[in-house]
Design a protein around this motif. Structure first.
Motif, PDB file in Angstrom:
ATOM      1  N   VAL A 159      21.181 -68.572  35.253  1.00  0.00           N
ATOM      2  CA  VAL A 159      22.328 -68.794  36.116  1.00  0.00           C
ATOM      3  C   VAL A 159      23.391 -69.575  35.346  1.00  0.00           C
ATOM      4  O   VAL A 159      24.577 -69.304  35.462  1.00  0.00           O
ATOM      5  CB  VAL A 159      21.917 -69.555  37.395  1.00  0.00           C
ATOM      6  N   HIS A 189      17.371 -69.150  37.625  1.00  0.00           N
ATOM      7  CA  HIS A 189      17.407 -69.130  39.088  1.00  0.00           C
ATOM      8  C   HIS A 189      16.238 -69.932  39.649  1.00  0.00           C
ATOM      9  O   HIS A 189      16.340 -70.544  40.703  1.00  0.00           O
ATOM     10  CB  HIS A 189      17.425 -67.692  39.620  1.00  0.00           C
ATOM     11  N   GLU A 202      16.524 -72.833  42.366  1.00  0.00           N
ATOM     12  CA  GLU A 202      15.734 -72.766  43.594  1.00  0.00           C
ATOM     13  C   GLU A 202      14.858 -74.003  43.758  1.00  0.00           C
ATOM     14  O   GLU A 202      14.711 -74.517  44.868  1.00  0.00           O
ATOM     15  CB  GLU A 202      14.889 -71.488  43.604  1.00  0.00           C
ATOM     16  N   LEU A 238      23.199 -68.619  45.542  1.00  0.00           N
ATOM     17  CA  LEU A 238      21.806 -69.019  45.742  1.00  0.00           C
ATOM     18  C   LEU A 238      21.683 -70.099  46.811  1.00  0.00           C
ATOM     19  O   LEU A 238      20.765 -70.069  47.634  1.00  0.00           O
ATOM     20  CB  LEU A 238      21.198 -69.506  44.424  1.00  0.00           C
TER      21      LEU A 238
END
Length: 72
Positions: free
Chosen positions: A3, A11, A15, A48
């Motif tokens: 990312v 990612h 997260e 996200l």
């Protein structure tokens, strides 16, 4: 998927920060012990974040609905 190439954040890193309570890009950087550099990753992080927050809200809504149905 990467990312943030400046900080090599995937990612999964994003997260994990979100699951730990981050709700803004600055909090994601702080959780990962880095800082924004070029800013090109912010739109991806926002996507996200939005998805995670929507999922969290849906889970909470379903949990409260389930609790109310059980009490009825």
């Amino acid at each position: 998927m990467i990312v943030c190439s400046c900080n090599a954040l995937s990612h999964r890193d994003v997260e994990a920060a979100i699951q730990s309570g981050a709700s803004r890009p600055a909090e994601i950087y702080t959780a990962r012990k880095c800082r924004a550099q070029c800013g090109n990753c912010v739109p991806g992080m926002m996507c996200l974040l939005k998805e995670a927050l929507q999922n969290r809200a849906m889970i909470q809504k379903n949990a409260s609905t389930s609790f109310v149905e059980q009490r009825a």
